[in-house]
Design a protein around this motif. Sequence first.
Motif, mmCIF file in Angstrom:
data_model
loop_
_atom_site.group_PDB
_atom_site.id
_atom_site.type_symbol
_atom_site.label_atom_id
_atom_site.label_comp_id
_atom_site.label_asym_id
_atom_site.label_seq_id
_atom_site.Cartn_x
_atom_site.Cartn_y
_atom_site.Cartn_z
ATOM 1 N N PRO A 190 0.815 -1.228 0.000
ATOM 2 C CA PRO A 190 0.000 0.000 0.000
ATOM 3 C C PRO A 190 0.845 1.272 0.000
ATOM 4 C CG PRO A 190 -0.767 -1.567 1.671
ATOM 5 C CD PRO A 190 0.559 -2.048 1.199
ATOM 6 N N TRP A 191 2.118 1.166 0.374
ATOM 7 C CA TRP A 191 2.982 2.344 0.445
ATOM 8 C C TRP A 191 3.734 2.586 -0.865
ATOM 9 C CZ3 TRP A 191 2.985 -1.783 3.802
ATOM 10 C CH2 TRP A 191 3.851 -2.830 3.478
ATOM 11 N N THR A 192 3.344 1.904 -1.905
ATOM 12 C CA THR A 192 3.954 2.102 -3.222
ATOM 13 C C THR A 192 2.860 2.358 -4.248
ATOM 14 O OG1 THR A 192 5.805 0.632 -2.669
ATOM 15 C CG2 THR A 192 5.430 1.097 -4.994
ATOM 16 N N LYS A 193 3.063 3.339 -5.090
ATOM 17 C CA LYS A 193 2.100 3.608 -6.155
ATOM 18 C C LYS A 193 2.824 4.203 -7.350
ATOM 19 C CE LYS A 193 0.792 8.221 -4.458
ATOM 20 N NZ LYS A 193 -0.344 9.062 -3.971
ATOM 21 N N THR A 194 2.161 4.163 -8.497
ATOM 22 C CA THR A 194 2.709 4.728 -9.722
ATOM 23 C C THR A 194 1.826 5.879 -10.171
ATOM 24 O OG1 THR A 194 3.594 2.569 -10.374
ATOM 25 C CG2 THR A 194 3.403 4.246 -12.086
ATOM 26 N N LYS A 195 2.433 7.035 -10.375
ATOM 27 C CA LYS A 195 1.684 8.224 -10.777
ATOM 28 C C LYS A 195 2.367 8.851 -11.979
ATOM 29 C CE LYS A 195 -0.293 12.499 -8.945
ATOM 30 N NZ LYS A 195 -0.420 13.376 -7.754
ATOM 31 N N GLY A 197 3.506 7.479 -14.562
ATOM 32 C CA GLY A 197 4.677 6.722 -14.954
ATOM 33 C C GLY A 197 5.840 6.787 -13.980
ATOM 34 N N THR A 198 5.667 7.486 -12.868
ATOM 35 C CA THR A 198 6.728 7.628 -11.868
ATOM 36 C C THR A 198 6.397 6.776 -10.648
ATOM 37 O OG1 THR A 198 7.141 9.902 -12.582
ATOM 38 C CG2 THR A 198 8.030 9.245 -10.440
ATOM 39 N N ILE A 199 7.374 6.047 -10.158
ATOM 40 C CA ILE A 199 7.189 5.213 -8.972
ATOM 41 C C ILE A 199 7.313 6.084 -7.722
ATOM 42 C CG2 ILE A 199 8.071 3.252 -7.650
ATOM 43 C CD1 ILE A 199 9.143 2.105 -10.256
ATOM 44 N N MET A 200 6.361 5.959 -6.821
ATOM 45 C CA MET A 200 6.368 6.725 -5.578
ATOM 46 C C MET A 200 6.237 5.767 -4.399
ATOM 47 S SD MET A 200 3.908 9.950 -6.615
ATOM 48 C CE MET A 200 4.417 10.880 -5.161
ATOM 49 N N LYS A 201 6.983 6.061 -3.341
ATOM 50 C CA LYS A 201 6.919 5.262 -2.120
ATOM 51 C C LYS A 201 6.714 6.173 -0.924
ATOM 52 C CE LYS A 201 9.507 1.117 -3.461
ATOM 53 N NZ LYS A 201 10.567 0.152 -3.056
ATOM 54 N N GLN A 209 9.124 10.576 -4.905
ATOM 55 C CA GLN A 209 9.317 10.068 -6.260
ATOM 56 C C GLN A 209 10.686 9.415 -6.356
ATOM 57 O OE1 GLN A 209 8.707 13.098 -9.205
ATOM 58 N NE2 GLN A 209 6.549 13.398 -8.684
ATOM 59 N N LEU A 210 10.722 8.214 -6.894
ATOM 60 C CA LEU A 210 11.958 7.455 -6.967
ATOM 61 C C LEU A 210 12.323 7.165 -8.412
ATOM 62 C CD1 LEU A 210 11.324 4.820 -4.129
ATOM 63 C CD2 LEU A 210 12.486 7.010 -3.933
ATOM 64 N N SER A 211 13.609 7.132 -8.657
ATOM 65 C CA SER A 211 14.075 6.704 -9.966
ATOM 66 C C SER A 211 13.927 5.192 -10.089
ATOM 67 C CB SER A 211 15.549 7.098 -10.146
ATOM 68 O OG SER A 211 16.373 6.399 -9.216
ATOM 69 N N HIS A 212 14.093 4.687 -11.293
ATOM 70 C CA HIS A 212 13.950 3.245 -11.497
ATOM 71 C C HIS A 212 14.962 2.468 -10.663
ATOM 72 C CE1 HIS A 212 13.021 -0.500 -13.552
ATOM 73 N NE2 HIS A 212 14.319 -0.677 -13.775
#
Length: 376
Positions: A190-195, A197-201, A209-212
């Motif tokens: 639940p603490w990870t989502k994609t917005k 095209g960007t991965i967020m934790k 926002q995190l890089s790949h």
Amino acid sequence: MQAVLSASANEDEFIKEYLISSEKIPVLIHEVIATDVWKQQVFPQFEEIGFVPKVTFPLYMVLYHEATLINLLETTLFHREACESAEESILDLAEYCYGKITSMVAKSKAESSDEEDDEKQPTANNCKTEPMEELLKQKKVLDLEIGIKAVSVLRYIIDNLTSLPLSVMTRMLNTHDIPLLMVELVENPPWTKTKDGTIMKYIDSKWHQLSHTDSFKLTKTEGQIWISLFHLLMLPDCQQKYQLDPFRKNILLKLRSYLNDILLDQMPVLVDMRRYLEQLSLMDPPPAKHDLVLEQIPEIRDRILKTYDGRWRSLAKKQAKSVFNSSNASLKTQAARYDFFGLRSTETAKAQCYDTPNQIGLLHVSLSMCSCCIMG
């Protein structure tokens, strides 16, 4: 707050010692469960009776009270003696954590769709928010925070299963099937989502926002989950108690796809668990045992529900007229009890436990690390 500050500075944790010596851990557990019952049974009644608070601060502080309590329990239950001092109420705490985690998992998809709907609304509508609507949004944020804290508390209980009442292990393994719940958290965190095209934790109470490349690095909560899985699957006592059937076996084997080299570099201890899963894939589960089992059941929540059964609406009406209709002087007194600037300063503080390796680069996790320093 003092307990968190002491742990962050690696000082004498006298708050923990006081709670243990004064037998206050069961009181904290009762309090956090009572607050959770209030949120589930009384808080929804305010909207039904049409209560519109003049000031939302008193209501928010009740919601925030649960987060404060679970944070204090997370800080103290890292120590084995604190878990043991909880005595029989530790079963109620495990039940509470299970409920919070399952609720967090169930709400994660619904909340993500709600966020998409909110973005489609005109800006003018978003600027005008009713008091209760604002409280509900704050409650969603707090529920995520509490759910993440519940993961840490549950991990500390799992760490000390062998020294706790036998009913705790039986209920966690076979009644609630915590191993499969942990697999669900690995697959759908639940603490990870994609917005866009960007991965967020969700890290340290904020969405990042995190890089790949950075998305493969373990967060504190993800490290807690893998440590919990390691104990539940690898401890001999748990292996004897866990009723492994074909369905559970197939779910557990899904973990193999996540045990890649990147993860094992960060948590080398999981190599043994990967080997165990490979062996499990080659064997058939033993037949289930249907022995007569007498187990203890949690009592705190049931006792509260029975005591106030049928009185939730009347309680809401009474509290709307008294507790949540406070004078200005009373509101100032309540606000003075909380030092929000001091609380915020602890969000990024990293406590150093006695088994924290001094590593640079990727996360290296030890099984006896606390949640504050699991990031190294």
